[in-house]
Scaffold this active site. Structure first.
Site, PDB file in Angstrom:
ATOM      1  N   TRP A 105       0.827  -1.213   0.000  1.00 58.16           N
ATOM      2  CA  TRP A 105       0.000   0.000   0.000  1.00 58.16           C
ATOM      3  C   TRP A 105       0.853   1.251   0.000  1.00 58.16           C
ATOM      4  O   TRP A 105       0.490   2.269  -0.598  1.00 58.16           O
ATOM      5  CB  TRP A 105      -0.991  -0.004   1.167  1.00 58.16           C
ATOM      6  CG  TRP A 105      -2.069  -1.032   0.964  1.00 58.16           C
ATOM      7  CD1 TRP A 105      -2.248  -2.189   1.663  1.00 58.16           C
ATOM      8  CD2 TRP A 105      -3.096  -1.013  -0.037  1.00 58.16           C
ATOM      9  NE1 TRP A 105      -3.324  -2.890   1.169  1.00 58.16           N
ATOM     10  CE2 TRP A 105      -3.861  -2.199   0.127  1.00 58.16           C
ATOM     11  CE3 TRP A 105      -3.453  -0.126  -1.049  1.00 58.16           C
ATOM     12  CZ2 TRP A 105      -4.960  -2.501  -0.691  1.00 58.16           C
ATOM     13  CZ3 TRP A 105      -4.546  -0.429  -1.859  1.00 58.16           C
ATOM     14  CH2 TRP A 105      -5.275  -1.594  -1.675  1.00 58.16           C
ATOM     15  N   ASP A 175      -0.755   6.743   6.737  1.00 54.28           N
ATOM     16  CA  ASP A 175      -1.903   5.931   6.324  1.00 54.28           C
ATOM     17  C   ASP A 175      -2.109   4.888   7.421  1.00 54.28           C
ATOM     18  O   ASP A 175      -1.359   3.929   7.535  1.00 54.28           O
ATOM     19  CB  ASP A 175      -1.595   5.260   4.981  1.00 54.28           C
ATOM     20  CG  ASP A 175      -2.671   4.252   4.564  1.00 54.28           C
ATOM     21  OD1 ASP A 175      -3.675   4.101   5.292  1.00 54.28           O
ATOM     22  OD2 ASP A 175      -2.498   3.626   3.502  1.00 54.28           O
ATOM     23  N   LYS A 199     -11.996  -1.241   8.267  1.00 55.83           N
ATOM     24  CA  LYS A 199     -11.284  -2.293   9.005  1.00 55.83           C
ATOM     25  C   LYS A 199     -11.588  -2.197  10.496  1.00 55.83           C
ATOM     26  O   LYS A 199     -12.181  -3.083  11.081  1.00 55.83           O
ATOM     27  CB  LYS A 199      -9.791  -2.208   8.732  1.00 55.83           C
ATOM     28  CG  LYS A 199      -9.493  -2.442   7.252  1.00 55.83           C
ATOM     29  CD  LYS A 199      -8.154  -1.926   6.865  1.00 55.83           C
ATOM     30  CE  LYS A 199      -8.015  -1.755   5.377  1.00 55.83           C
ATOM     31  NZ  LYS A 199      -8.262  -2.950   4.579  1.00 55.83           N
TER      32      LYS A 199
HETATM   33  N1  PMP Z   1      -3.923   1.590   2.747  1.00 53.09           N
HETATM   34  C1  PMP Z   1      -3.943   0.459   3.480  1.00 53.09           C
HETATM   35  C2  PMP Z   1      -2.914   0.268   4.541  1.00 53.09           C
HETATM   36  C3  PMP Z   1      -4.925  -0.500   3.243  1.00 53.09           C
HETATM   37  O1  PMP Z   1      -4.947  -1.616   3.952  1.00 53.09           O
HETATM   38  C4  PMP Z   1      -5.886  -0.273   2.232  1.00 53.09           C
HETATM   39  C5  PMP Z   1      -7.014  -1.247   1.944  1.00 53.09           C
HETATM   40  N2  PMP Z   1      -6.795  -2.552   2.239  1.00 53.09           N
HETATM   41  C6  PMP Z   1      -5.806   0.896   1.491  1.00 53.09           C
HETATM   42  C7  PMP Z   1      -4.829   1.815   1.786  1.00 53.09           C
HETATM   43  C8  PMP Z   1      -6.788   1.196   0.394  1.00 53.09           C
HETATM   44  O2  PMP Z   1      -7.971   1.497   1.000  1.00 53.09           O
HETATM   45  P1  PMP Z   1      -9.320   1.819   0.241  1.00 53.09           P
HETATM   46  O3  PMP Z   1      -9.833   0.520  -0.306  1.00 53.09           O
HETATM   47  O4  PMP Z   1     -10.191   2.398   1.313  1.00 53.09           O
HETATM   48  O5  PMP Z   1      -9.015   2.789  -0.837  1.00 53.09           O
END
Ligand code: PMP
Length: 366
Positions: A105, A175, A199
């Site tokens: 991510w 993040d 989450k």
């Molecule tokens: N950052 C992290 C650490 C994540 O775990 C996720 C989703 N699993 C995201 C960003 C992306 O999130 P979203 O689907 O809400 O765009």
């Protein structure tokens, strides 16, 4: 009221929600007490939503001890849109943004920032399949960076920062999608924190952004050149009500915040989370039949990743677990293996059930 049979949901997100929250939503879904309309039906300009949002904000501030010098925003587009918004609002021409590349991510965040401006990767563990968080001595920060970006918990690889990097006076952007409010967070060491709700905080559809006033001011300078919906300044000016916000998701997030406060707050939930993770890692380490994929010192308390000797055996593990009511254990498609996501609302008896299953599986296949 009859409760439909529930299984143990180890999914990485959207993920399990606290039972009392689901029950309250169910009870009040047709008509909010004193309102006579469903949360799904009320106007976003109503007093009801105004007070729901104000209460959610107050509870977030109380939970994480967030000072008045930070704004709390409820946005849409997921954490993925924040990858772009952070850079578009905070990274100016001629500036450099520093990113720590410690997971898939983080890598996506870097990709998006590169479309906006100049990015420097402070340290990367990509060559090691992101099995660990870089050590402070491996990090080379740019002097005068626009900000430093980290991913506090790497959902896919199962690693988590134990200590924040020391970035001095530079704005730290994090993040925290997969470990928000799973432990105390020192907001004063951050300039901006963002997290998709799905989450630890609620259903999908709302993204929490906590942003310090000086960054809102920085974003105000870029306001006229950005799409309106992508401006932190606009969101802050309008109290997250420039357009129709995700009403239901904010409402549900608010209920989860109330539930968290009732659990005793972040220090209390952290103790439970540590206990759950320790139980699971102890089982992974017990005989060598299972193999944890994250460096021991950096293991995530939220996403526990592990493997078996062969992919065949892993397939079997996931299929048999699913059949016994342990759902969502398949690792992210990018890395394979298994992943048990054990967020705040994941019950301790579910961890015990997984440990029992792991022992039984080992007896039969070990
Ligand atoms: N950052 C992290 C650490 C994540 O775990 C996720 C989703 N699993 C995201 C960003 C992306 O999130 P979203 O689907 O809400 O765009």
């Amino acid at each position: 009221m009859p409760i439909t049979h529930r299984i143990y949901n180890f999914a990485a997100g959207p993920a399990v929600l606290p039972m009392p929250v689901l029950e309250e939503i169910q009870r009040d879904l047709i008509a909010l007490p004193g309102v006579g309309m469903s949360i799904l039906e009320i106007s976003h300009r109503s007093k009801t939503l105004e007070s729901i949002m104000a209460q959610a904000e107050a509870d977030i501030r109380a939970l994480a001890d967030i000072p008045d010098s930070y704004r709390i925003l409820f946005l849409q587009g997921g954490a993925s849109l924040q990858f772009s918004m952070v850079a578009m609002n905070l990274l100016g021409a001629g500036q450099v943004a520093d990113y720590i590349d410690a997971g898939s991510w983080a890598e996506k965040a870097i990709e998006e920032a590169r479309k906006v401006g100049q990015v420097h990767v402070v340290a990367s563990t990509k060559a090691e399949h992101y099995a660990r968080i870089p050590e402070p001595h491996e990090m080379t920060f740019s002097p005068g960076a626009a900000y430093v970006h980290i991913t506090s918990n790497n959902t896919i690889e199962g690693t988590q920062y134990r200590r924040l990097p020391d970035v001095g006076d530079v704005a730290l952007v994090s993040d925290t999608s997969s470990d928000m409010f799973s432990r105390p967070i020192d907001i004063r060491r951050h300039a901006l924190v963002y997290a998709g709700a799905q989450k630890n905080m609620g259903p999908a559809g709302v993204t929490l952004v906590i942003i310090r006033d000086d960054l809102v001011r920085r974003a105000t300078g870029r306001k006229s050149s950005l799409p309106t919906m992508m401006s932190y300044a606009v969101a802050a000016e309008h109290g997250s009500l420039y357009n129709t916000p995700p009403v239901f998701s904010i409402y549900a997030l608010g209920l989860v915040m109330k539930w968290l406060l009732a659990q005793g707050g972040l220090a209390a939930i952290e103790r439970v989370n540590e206990r759950k993770a320790a139980t699971l890692y102890a089982e992974i380490d017990r005989t060598g039949f299972y193999r944890g994929t994250a460096a021991a010192a950096d293991r995530s308390r939220m996403n526990v990743t592990f493997r078996l000797a062969t992919e065949d055996l892993e397939k079997r593990f996931v299929a048999e677990a699913t059949a016994t009511g342990l759902d969502g254990l398949k690792g992210h498609r990018a890395v394979g293996g298994m992943r048990a996501s054990i967020y705040n609302a994941f019950p301790e008896d579910g961890v015990a059930a997984l440990v029992d299953f792991m022992r039984d599986f080992e007896r039969r296949h070990g």
